[in-house]
Design an enzyme around this catalytic site. Structure first.
Site, mmCIF file in Angstrom:
data_model
loop_
_atom_site.group_PDB
_atom_site.id
_atom_site.type_symbol
_atom_site.label_atom_id
_atom_site.label_comp_id
_atom_site.label_asym_id
_atom_site.label_seq_id
_atom_site.Cartn_x
_atom_site.Cartn_y
_atom_site.Cartn_z
ATOM 1 N N ASN A 156 9.257 4.841 2.965
ATOM 2 C CA ASN A 156 9.015 4.369 4.468
ATOM 3 C C ASN A 156 10.330 3.587 4.819
ATOM 4 O O ASN A 156 11.381 3.399 4.050
ATOM 5 C CB ASN A 156 7.981 3.345 4.763
ATOM 6 C CG ASN A 156 6.825 3.749 4.231
ATOM 7 O OD1 ASN A 156 5.816 3.880 5.181
ATOM 8 N ND2 ASN A 156 6.209 3.628 2.905
ATOM 9 N N CYS B 210 3.784 9.790 -0.592
ATOM 10 C CA CYS B 210 2.589 10.091 -0.601
ATOM 11 C C CYS B 210 2.447 11.042 -1.598
ATOM 12 O O CYS B 210 2.809 12.097 -1.626
ATOM 13 C CB CYS B 210 2.080 10.816 0.824
ATOM 14 S SG CYS B 210 0.699 11.258 0.860
ATOM 15 N N ARG C 194 1.011 -1.248 0.232
ATOM 16 C CA ARG C 194 -0.157 -0.061 0.020
ATOM 17 C C ARG C 194 0.970 1.168 0.132
ATOM 18 O O ARG C 194 1.150 1.836 -1.095
ATOM 19 C CB ARG C 194 -0.906 0.051 1.182
ATOM 20 C CG ARG C 194 -2.066 0.865 1.218
ATOM 21 C CD ARG C 194 -1.908 2.354 1.234
ATOM 22 N NE ARG C 194 -1.245 2.746 2.615
ATOM 23 C CZ ARG C 194 -0.825 3.913 2.875
ATOM 24 N NH1 ARG C 194 -0.556 4.910 2.063
ATOM 25 N NH2 ARG C 194 -0.295 3.860 4.342
ATOM 26 N N ASP C 195 1.368 1.631 1.040
ATOM 27 C CA ASP C 195 1.977 2.851 1.282
ATOM 28 C C ASP C 195 3.395 2.722 0.387
ATOM 29 O O ASP C 195 3.715 3.739 -0.413
ATOM 30 C CB ASP C 195 2.741 3.020 2.586
ATOM 31 C CG ASP C 195 2.839 4.736 2.769
ATOM 32 O OD1 ASP C 195 2.858 5.518 2.050
ATOM 33 O OD2 ASP C 195 3.116 5.093 4.174
ATOM 34 N N HIS D 68 9.121 7.697 7.902
ATOM 35 C CA HIS D 68 9.714 7.646 6.428
ATOM 36 C C HIS D 68 11.078 8.342 6.604
ATOM 37 O O HIS D 68 11.417 8.967 7.419
ATOM 38 C CB HIS D 68 8.865 8.629 5.574
ATOM 39 C CG HIS D 68 7.512 8.044 5.101
ATOM 40 N ND1 HIS D 68 7.119 7.494 3.778
ATOM 41 C CD2 HIS D 68 6.369 7.866 5.859
ATOM 42 C CE1 HIS D 68 6.028 7.064 3.483
ATOM 43 N NE2 HIS D 68 5.487 7.173 4.971
ATOM 44 N N HIS E 145 4.923 4.986 12.379
ATOM 45 C CA HIS E 145 4.981 4.807 11.093
ATOM 46 C C HIS E 145 5.861 6.016 10.623
ATOM 47 O O HIS E 145 5.995 6.902 11.045
ATOM 48 C CB HIS E 145 3.648 5.112 10.641
ATOM 49 C CG HIS E 145 3.663 5.082 8.912
ATOM 50 N ND1 HIS E 145 3.320 4.116 8.347
ATOM 51 C CD2 HIS E 145 3.907 5.994 8.014
ATOM 52 C CE1 HIS E 145 3.095 4.527 7.012
ATOM 53 N NE2 HIS E 145 3.649 5.691 6.751
HETATM 54 MG MG MG Z 1 3.223 6.578 5.070
#
Ligand code: MG
Length: 301
Positions: free
Chosen positions: A252, A243, A12-13, A212, A210
């Site tokens: 990430n 993003c 996903r990310d 990055h 979370h």
């Molecule tokens: Mg993210």
């Protein structure tokens, strides 16, 4: 030493910002190989408008293609109720579908508007509503607070603001609350301070972190979160990520970089570094360039 749970967000990310479109089959390979490497909780798709994030257009197909693995938790990201009902639909007709929804609250108004057309306070209320709906529907639900450590448009985000959001979101009793450094501007001291404060304010809810690695602080921040008592960390295979609505946001923290750091600190993750590195080689071939994580390039020790 506490063990750490790593949530694999590569599908996903990791992919959402990639111009190279991965086929549904490729995404399933990414997910299944991550599971073979030991991943047990995985963000597999996000239910956003395909025009906004083309890489996520096949969310339903990806979820329909997942193995019915009883050991795994599959997470779908939802930014609003429309997204929530799409996630719920994946379970119709007795199908397994998603196991958990991840809602997103945003710590600044400008980013909340650009990312999901809401104000910050609306995003808090909507994420709470999503948690409540999910509970009624028998789904696990958690909330991530984006740009908790800084906003690409408004700059610094006050710790008190994040703290207030955490307290409000906690009223809906999500499975966990994550603080996200969406654009990679946080530093380890800030991470320790903020996680200490939220954990003290809301001791009954687990926290996830979370990060990055946009400015090189990702792994240091992960260690700072661990030191502040956080036991759940997001990471993305190969260090992919970004993003679409946050200028200059890059990868990430790489799953293999995180596993390497934790293994070298005698902390168990249940993941196989060797299998992760093999998977990064396949991802790199697909993208036609090296993956950004350090360990995918330097190898294990
Ligand atoms: Mg993210």
């Amino acid at each position: 030493m506490r063990n750490i749970e790593i949530v694999e967000v590569g599908a996903r990310d990791g992919l959402q910002n990639e111009k190279t479109l991965f086929s549904t089959e490729d995404k399933l390979k990414l997910i299944n190989d991550a599971i073979a490497a030991g991943a047990r909780r995985l963000e597999v798709a996000s239910f956003v408008h395909p025009k906004r994030v083309p890489q996520m257009a096949d969310a339903e197909a990806v979820i329909a293609g997942l193995d019915d693995n009883p050991d795994c938790t599959y997470i779908g990201l939802v930014l609003n109720k429309r997204g929530y009902f799409r996630a719920l639909e994946t379970k119709e007709g007795g199908r397994r579908g998603v196991d958990e929804v991840g809602a997103v609250a945003i710590a600044s108004d400008t980013f909340a508007d650009k990312n999901q057309g809401q104000t910050s306070s609306e995003s808090v209320e909507i994420s709470k509503d999503i948690v409540k709906l999910a509970k009624q529907d028998g789904l696990s639900a958690q909330v991530t607070i984006s740009v908790s450590f800084g906003c690409p448009f408004e700059g610094a985000v006050e710790a008190d603001k994040v703290l207030d959001m955490v307290k409000s979101i906690a009223e809906a009793e999500p499975r966990e609350i994550a603080l996200a450094d969406t654009i990679g501007v946080g530093g380890p001291g800030q991470v320790t301070d903020l996680f200490n404060r939220v954990r003290e304010a809301v001791p009954h809810i687990p926290f996830r972190a979370h990060f990055h690695n946009t400015r090189g602080t990702g792994i240091a921040n992960a260690w700072a979160a661990y030191q502040a008592g956080v036991n759940i960390l997001d990471a993305s295979i190969g260090g992919l990520g970004g993003c679409p609505f946050a200028p200059k946001a890059t990868g990430n923290i790489g799953t293999e970089d995180l596993v390497f750091m934790l293994e070298r600190s005698s902390i168990e993750t249940g993941l196989s570094l060797e299998k992760l590195i093999t998977l990064t080689k396949w991802v790199s071939e697909k993208l036609g360039r090296p993956t950004p994580s350090a360990v995918s390039q330097a190898g294990a020790f």
